[in-house]
Enzyme design. Structure first.
Site, mmCIF file in Angstrom:
data_model
loop_
_atom_site.group_PDB
_atom_site.id
_atom_site.type_symbol
_atom_site.label_atom_id
_atom_site.label_comp_id
_atom_site.label_asym_id
_atom_site.label_seq_id
_atom_site.Cartn_x
_atom_site.Cartn_y
_atom_site.Cartn_z
ATOM 1 N N GLY A 84 46.207 56.147 46.443
ATOM 2 C CA GLY A 84 45.062 55.238 46.458
ATOM 3 C C GLY A 84 45.497 53.797 46.310
ATOM 4 C CE1 TYR A 147 40.771 52.835 43.667
ATOM 5 C CE2 TYR A 147 38.979 53.226 42.135
ATOM 6 C CZ TYR A 147 40.298 53.396 42.499
ATOM 7 O OH TYR A 147 41.133 54.141 41.693
HETATM 8 N N1 CAA Z 1 27.714 40.579 36.716
HETATM 9 C C1 CAA Z 1 27.283 40.065 37.897
HETATM 10 N N2 CAA Z 1 28.064 39.361 38.700
HETATM 11 C C2 CAA Z 1 29.326 39.147 38.318
HETATM 12 C C3 CAA Z 1 29.838 39.660 37.114
HETATM 13 C C4 CAA Z 1 28.964 40.392 36.298
HETATM 14 N N3 CAA Z 1 29.366 40.919 35.133
HETATM 15 N N4 CAA Z 1 31.134 39.304 37.017
HETATM 16 C C5 CAA Z 1 31.431 38.591 38.135
HETATM 17 N N5 CAA Z 1 30.329 38.501 38.882
HETATM 18 C C6 CAA Z 1 30.200 37.819 40.154
HETATM 19 C C7 CAA Z 1 30.230 36.333 39.946
HETATM 20 O O1 CAA Z 1 28.938 35.866 39.689
HETATM 21 C C8 CAA Z 1 30.739 35.803 41.247
HETATM 22 O O2 CAA Z 1 29.688 35.684 42.194
HETATM 23 P P1 CAA Z 1 29.429 34.232 42.891
HETATM 24 O O3 CAA Z 1 30.583 33.996 43.817
HETATM 25 O O4 CAA Z 1 28.145 34.465 43.635
HETATM 26 O O5 CAA Z 1 29.332 33.278 41.791
HETATM 27 C C9 CAA Z 1 31.600 36.937 41.758
HETATM 28 O O6 CAA Z 1 31.318 38.094 40.938
HETATM 29 C C10 CAA Z 1 33.077 36.595 41.670
HETATM 30 O O7 CAA Z 1 33.380 36.164 40.398
HETATM 31 P P2 CAA Z 1 34.706 35.359 40.103
HETATM 32 O O8 CAA Z 1 34.907 34.234 41.072
HETATM 33 O O9 CAA Z 1 34.746 35.045 38.658
HETATM 34 O O10 CAA Z 1 35.831 36.425 40.288
HETATM 35 P P3 CAA Z 1 36.770 36.783 41.501
HETATM 36 O O11 CAA Z 1 36.086 36.739 42.825
HETATM 37 O O12 CAA Z 1 38.020 36.028 41.339
HETATM 38 O O13 CAA Z 1 37.072 38.326 41.118
HETATM 39 C C11 CAA Z 1 36.630 40.611 40.760
HETATM 40 C C12 CAA Z 1 36.013 39.228 40.931
HETATM 41 C C13 CAA Z 1 37.412 40.997 42.002
HETATM 42 C C14 CAA Z 1 35.507 41.588 40.564
HETATM 43 C C15 CAA Z 1 37.580 40.574 39.553
HETATM 44 O O14 CAA Z 1 36.827 40.235 38.420
HETATM 45 C C16 CAA Z 1 38.242 41.886 39.301
HETATM 46 O O15 CAA Z 1 39.306 42.168 39.833
HETATM 47 N N6 CAA Z 1 37.644 42.740 38.463
HETATM 48 C C17 CAA Z 1 38.203 44.016 38.111
HETATM 49 C C18 CAA Z 1 37.693 45.075 38.992
HETATM 50 C C19 CAA Z 1 38.237 46.387 38.466
HETATM 51 O O16 CAA Z 1 37.904 46.846 37.383
HETATM 52 N N7 CAA Z 1 39.076 47.046 39.261
HETATM 53 C C20 CAA Z 1 39.663 48.255 38.827
HETATM 54 C C21 CAA Z 1 41.056 48.342 39.353
HETATM 55 S S1 CAA Z 1 41.925 49.720 38.638
HETATM 56 C C22 CAA Z 1 41.281 51.045 39.376
HETATM 57 O O17 CAA Z 1 40.524 50.975 40.288
HETATM 58 C C23 CAA Z 1 41.726 52.377 38.841
HETATM 59 C C24 CAA Z 1 40.582 53.196 38.461
HETATM 60 O O18 CAA Z 1 40.262 54.139 39.164
HETATM 61 C C25 CAA Z 1 39.861 52.900 37.220
#
Ligand code: CAA
Length: 240
Positions: A84, A147
């Site tokens: 994955g 994902y």
């Molecule tokens: N509620 C609502 N909106 C939210 C939010 C929340 N809690 N957090 C962020 N947002 C929104 C923001 O408002 C923003 O929107 P706008 O552009 O309209 O303002 C948008 O999300 C992007 O926010 P940022 O610019 O701060 O962040 P980014 O674009 O740089 O990254 C992200 C956003 C990609 C989600 C990043 O926070 C991230 O990587 N998060 C982790 C995701 C995650 O948990 N992945 C798991 C990977 S491991 C895995 O997948 C293994 C497994 O099986 C568990």
């Protein structure tokens, strides 16, 4: 033991832990990886487990790869669809490439591998397929529409193939790991990950061993009554 187990994405992260656990339990194990040659070489040197290289998102490559594993090691009795990737982005910024890469690698691969392994399993009247889903396929996650869709898709696939295979002594189950201490999770921005870990009731990330023990349980010949099920191992982060 004569049973052969094939683990996709088996040279790093959860896949590597699963491969080693299966080997230690006496299975003949093969792993598949795609592109990280250094990691694959290090894994092979450390474990002596055979490593094959192909792209599990490619149907023909899976057909040829499984043929190669079967001729060099033996018929695949246990298939662990673990490979994955992530291409995290909120949907309003997600590109078609980010969507397709994750769907093809994480969900397409489960079809590609299972389709090419299932006929042999049916002929031999034995098979164990274990699909690695995710807590985020069950509950969703900001930044993971691709994902989560793939990992949720795996759950429907698992149940359907379990029904089709039940009379052939082939079980098909899914494991939904929570956040584990892998490279994939390490790539999550630190401030985001800190908040996620704070929300895990057991207070820690999972590890490969936490997931591998479930794979061993499901791979066993004696696990023949367990099929179409999803097993959560997420430290209490989500209860379905
Ligand atoms: N509620 C609502 N909106 C939210 C939010 C929340 N809690 N957090 C962020 N947002 C929104 C923001 O408002 C923003 O929107 P706008 O552009 O309209 O303002 C948008 O999300 C992007 O926010 P940022 O610019 O701060 O962040 P980014 O674009 O740089 O990254 C992200 C956003 C990609 C989600 C990043 O926070 C991230 O990587 N998060 C982790 C995701 C995650 O948990 N992945 C798991 C990977 S491991 C895995 O997948 C293994 C497994 O099986 C568990």
């Amino acid at each position: 033991m004569d049973r052969v187990a094939l683990v996709t994405g088996g040279t790093r992260g959860l896949g590597a832990a699963i491969a080693v656990a299966l080997r230690d339990a006496g299975y003949r194990v093969a792993t598949v990886h795609r592109s990280n040659v250094d990691a694959a070489q290090a894994f092979r040197e450390k474990t002596s487990i055979p490593v094959f290289c192909w792209d599990v998102a490619d149907f023909s490559a899976c057909r040829e790869g499984i043929r190669q594993v079967e001729s060099e090691i033996g018929p695949v009795d246990i298939l662990v669809n673990n490979a994955g990737i992530t291409r995290d982005a909120v949907l309003h910024r997600m590109t078609p490439e980010q969507w397709s890469a994750v769907i093809l690698t994480n969900l397409g691969s489960v079809f590609n591998m299972s389709r090419n392994a299932i006929e042999g399993m049916r002929e031999r009247g034995f098979g164990r397929i274990v699909n690695i889903s995710s807590v985020n396929g069950e509950r969703g996650q900001i930044g993971q529409a691709n994902y989560a869709a793939a990992k949720a898709g795996i759950l429907g696939f698992t149940k359907s193939l379990a029904l089709e295979s039940a009379r052939k002594n082939i079980t098909v189950n899914a494991i939904a790991p929570g956040y584990c201490d892998t490279d994939m999770v390490a790539a999550v921005p630190k401030e985001v990950l800190d908040k996620i870990v704070a929300g895990i009731p057991v207070g820690r990330l999972g590890n490969g061993g936490d997931i591998a023990r479930l794979v061993l349980f499901l791979a066993d010949d004696a696990a023949s009554f367990i099929t179409g099920a999803t097993f959560d191992a997420n430290g209490g982060q989500f209860m379905a």
